[in-house]
Design an enzyme around this catalytic site. Sequence first.
Site, PDB file in Angstrom:
ATOM      1  N   GLU A  47       0.813  -1.140   0.075  1.00 49.37           N
ATOM      2  CA  GLU A  47       0.053  -0.008   0.028  1.00 49.37           C
ATOM      3  C   GLU A  47       0.771   1.300   0.001  1.00 49.37           C
ATOM      4  OE1 GLU A  47      -3.610   2.449   2.298  1.00 49.37           O
ATOM      5  OE2 GLU A  47      -2.540   0.622   3.261  1.00 49.37           O
ATOM      6  N   ASP A  72       4.872   4.882   4.024  1.00 55.88           N
ATOM      7  CA  ASP A  72       4.611   6.680   4.263  1.00 55.88           C
ATOM      8  C   ASP A  72       5.415   7.042   4.775  1.00 55.88           C
ATOM      9  OD1 ASP A  72       2.864   9.033   5.054  1.00 55.88           O
ATOM     10  OD2 ASP A  72       1.343   7.769   4.396  1.00 55.88           O
ATOM     11  N   ASP A 121      -3.559  12.047  -1.370  1.00 52.10           N
ATOM     12  CA  ASP A 121      -3.547  13.513  -1.536  1.00 52.10           C
ATOM     13  C   ASP A 121      -3.824  13.689  -3.233  1.00 52.10           C
ATOM     14  OD1 ASP A 121      -3.223  16.353  -2.090  1.00 52.10           O
ATOM     15  OD2 ASP A 121      -1.505  16.442  -0.680  1.00 52.10           O
ATOM     16  N   ASP A 157     -12.115   9.546  -2.871  1.00 53.81           N
ATOM     17  CA  ASP A 157     -13.079  10.495  -3.012  1.00 53.81           C
ATOM     18  C   ASP A 157     -13.152  11.608  -3.777  1.00 53.81           C
ATOM     19  OD1 ASP A 157     -11.155  11.326  -1.426  1.00 53.81           O
ATOM     20  OD2 ASP A 157     -12.470  13.386  -0.988  1.00 53.81           O
TER      21      ASP A 157
END
Length: 218
Positions: A47, A72, A121, A157
């Site tokens: 991921e 990350d 982002d 989204d």
Amino acid sequence: MGRSKLEKFSAIAERENVIQDGDELYGQLSGKWKSEFFENNNPIILEVGCGRGEYTVGMARLHQDKNYIGTDIKGARIWKGSSMAVEEELDNVAFLRIFIEQIEEHFAVHEVDEIWITFPDPRPKDRDIKRRLTSPRFLDMYSRIVKPGGIVHLKTDNQGLYDYTLEVLQERNAENLIYTSNLYNSDLQEHTMGIYTTYEKRYLADGIPIKYLQFRVN
């Protein structure tokens, strides 16, 4: 820097399921994740931009016959996912603290079986196009570390990022491309395993449809 962040940074520095700059294994696992870290031959699911690691840990709960790595740069975010994995005694989870631009330094060619990109982002400004995690620059990186035919998934989204990604993939003639602008009103829900991030729940509560697409690496 607040005390809470300092405590989290201190905690992940001691965690065996977190690899970051300064650790003995940092930069040493390319091509060796299965043999040297997980000590098995199970598929590796990556991921990118994992944030709090909710998706990484969620998948690891469901499929303990696979290895999951969340990447990350934000240590305070990684702390949350690594804590959940420790509490649940999940030994098929790792977190790698890097900038995504460094990803090829840490994975060998075709070492990864599948990639997830969850709610990144969207980088809406034109000057940031190259920083979008589905830009051609990053897609090329993924194509080198993912095995031939490996699947890449995106959940977002953001309509702009979804439209941009779909356009890029269609221009590249991405194989087995499937997509929907309203995941939970489609027949593609099974692909996302019923896992919801905290932010995703908020988006849904606000009536924002979740977009999803997947494709095979050429």
